[in-house]
Design an enzyme around this catalytic site. Sequence first.
Site, PDB file in Angstrom:
ATOM      1  N   LYS A  12       0.621  -1.004  -0.238  1.00 14.42           N
ATOM      2  CA  LYS A  12      -0.025  -0.256  -0.133  1.00 14.42           C
ATOM      3  C   LYS A  12       1.276   1.213  -0.156  1.00 14.42           C
ATOM      4  O   LYS A  12       0.381   2.386  -0.732  1.00 14.42           O
ATOM      5  CB  LYS A  12      -0.948   0.131   1.554  1.00 14.42           C
ATOM      6  CG  LYS A  12      -2.255  -1.489   1.159  1.00 14.42           C
ATOM      7  CD  LYS A  12      -3.585  -1.021   0.253  1.00 14.42           C
ATOM      8  CE  LYS A  12      -4.235  -1.790   0.111  1.00 14.42           C
ATOM      9  NZ  LYS A  12      -4.340  -3.031   0.856  1.00 14.42           N
TER      10      LYS A  12
ATOM     11  N   SER B 190       2.183  -9.780  -1.150  1.00 13.93           N
ATOM     12  CA  SER B 190       1.114  -8.269  -1.159  1.00 13.93           C
ATOM     13  C   SER B 190       1.715  -7.971  -0.132  1.00 13.93           C
ATOM     14  O   SER B 190       1.738  -6.834   0.050  1.00 13.93           O
ATOM     15  CB  SER B 190      -0.446  -8.248  -1.256  1.00 13.93           C
ATOM     16  OG  SER B 190      -0.826  -9.091  -0.251  1.00 13.93           O
TER      17      SER B 190
ATOM     18  N   GLU C 168     -10.525   6.065   3.207  1.00 12.24           N
ATOM     19  CA  GLU C 168     -11.021   4.733   3.894  1.00 12.24           C
ATOM     20  C   GLU C 168     -10.352   3.307   4.154  1.00 12.24           C
ATOM     21  O   GLU C 168      -9.553   3.305   2.685  1.00 12.24           O
ATOM     22  CB  GLU C 168     -12.448   5.595   3.299  1.00 12.24           C
ATOM     23  CG  GLU C 168     -13.035   3.789   2.186  1.00 12.24           C
ATOM     24  CD  GLU C 168     -12.051   4.523   0.542  1.00 12.24           C
ATOM     25  OE1 GLU C 168     -10.754   3.156   0.316  1.00 12.24           O
ATOM     26  OE2 GLU C 168     -11.739   5.049   0.143  1.00 12.24           O
TER      27      GLU C 168
HETATM   28  C1  PLP Z   1      -5.266  -3.779   0.784  1.00 15.28           C
HETATM   29  C2  PLP Z   1      -4.599  -5.358   0.696  1.00 15.28           C
HETATM   30  C3  PLP Z   1      -4.859  -6.033  -0.681  1.00 15.28           C
HETATM   31  C4  PLP Z   1      -5.690  -5.875  -1.465  1.00 15.28           C
HETATM   32  O1  PLP Z   1      -5.730  -4.857  -2.366  1.00 15.28           O
HETATM   33  P1  PLP Z   1      -5.195  -4.963  -3.359  1.00 15.28           P
HETATM   34  O2  PLP Z   1      -5.446  -3.021  -3.685  1.00 15.28           O
HETATM   35  O3  PLP Z   1      -6.435  -5.843  -4.512  1.00 15.28           O
HETATM   36  O4  PLP Z   1      -4.143  -4.905  -3.770  1.00 15.28           O
HETATM   37  C5  PLP Z   1      -4.442  -7.401  -0.664  1.00 15.28           C
HETATM   38  N1  PLP Z   1      -3.181  -7.580   0.429  1.00 15.28           N
HETATM   39  C6  PLP Z   1      -3.084  -6.997   1.680  1.00 15.28           C
HETATM   40  C7  PLP Z   1      -1.855  -7.328   2.058  1.00 15.28           C
HETATM   41  C8  PLP Z   1      -2.902  -5.202   1.055  1.00 15.28           C
HETATM   42  O5  PLP Z   1      -3.317  -5.200   2.782  1.00 15.28           O
END
Ligand code: PLP
Length: 393
Positions: free
Chosen positions: A89, A377, A111
């Site tokens: 993020k 992610s 948000e």
């Molecule tokens: C917010 C988040 C996601 C989902 O958001 P995308 O916009 O689809 O990437 C995926 N993995 C993590 C660790 C997140 O914090």
Amino acid sequence: MKSMPDKQGYYGEYGGRFVPESLINALYELEDAYRRFLKDTAMRSEHARLLRDYAGRPTPVYHARRLSAKLGLELFFKREDLVHTGSHKLNNTLGQILLARSMGKRRVIAETGAGQHGVATATAAALTGMDCRVYMGAEDVARQAQNVHRMKLLGAEVIPVKTGQRTLKDAVSEAMRDWVASVRDTHYLIGSVIGPSPFPRIVRDFQSIIGREARSQMRRITGRDPDTVVACVGGGSNAAGLFSAYLGSKSTTLIGVEAGGRSKAPGDHSASLSRGRPGIFQGSRIYLLQTDEGQILPVHSISAGLDYSGVGPEHGYLKDSGLARYAECSDADALQACLYLTRTEGIIPALESSHALGYVIRNRRSLRGSTVLVNLSGRGDKDMGIIEEALKK
Ligand SMILES: *Cc1c(COP(=O)(O)O)cnc(C)c1O
């Protein structure tokens, strides 16, 4: 793909800008600011410096040898869990906070569902001395207490939203209301490839660093591109960022994995791309979970970060055109993948990212012998409570 989106912000039939008249100017202003940013070498080098020295980029690609041997394939992880604050993020919030500053804004609003985007926004605001307010559904405030504490510690004001279902979609409505009233001095820092144009493109571009790094790292390690690239899809930003480097490549298959929830529990809804249909939500035309009457359906998933009723417009286009494929992973498979990675490699992944790995584990036979790159992610610290609860059942 260079022409996507078009001048009106459409990816095929998805995207656009469906907002109150009073916000149109702010969207043009943002478009201008982004155009200037792309040409401004001082701003670009400030951004590069922050990504390197503050966020910790480049993140490594890791060859998971023990897991590979167990699954019968060559598995690599792009380590976005190692980015400062624990997920991808921050790649986006650092970029947008510089845009906000260049537009003369002194305040940002956001948000958040699981709180990762709220934390990344509060972090970027602290770094630049901006005021920050984060809207969060009252249900999510209770579920994600640790991230609420982090945001407050960082100086952000967290507003629990008690209307509607008290989750992300209600927080989005409140943030929009705030922005209409405050647009002169406030930037709405959107956290995924969603919302009215130009947000989906700006967020994808800021996340495309994941793909650029990963592609050259994979070539250095294995001498070629992976056969399959897998990322989880909430709003779709980590997937869009990783996919961007491989779009149009004939040798690499792109797979986005949505939350499948408690597969087949009555009343549950999940997987916007697989089971939704196009509609207008949060300022653009996207795939959406909705009733026949067009009421937005709440989504269930074990991971709050994938609890979003729609998915960004570019993914609708990639799906329809066959440039990427989309699949689902259930709560149970994601939880199992999370534990498996933890015990085999000593990495505790976020439950969101566990959906991408869960897909690979479930499909290991058809992937046998191939090279697979999974986007990790985020890290799983925020999910400890949920994982513990789930294991008790
Ligand atoms: C917010 C988040 C996601 C989902 O958001 P995308 O916009 O689809 O990437 C995926 N993995 C993590 C660790 C997140 O914090």
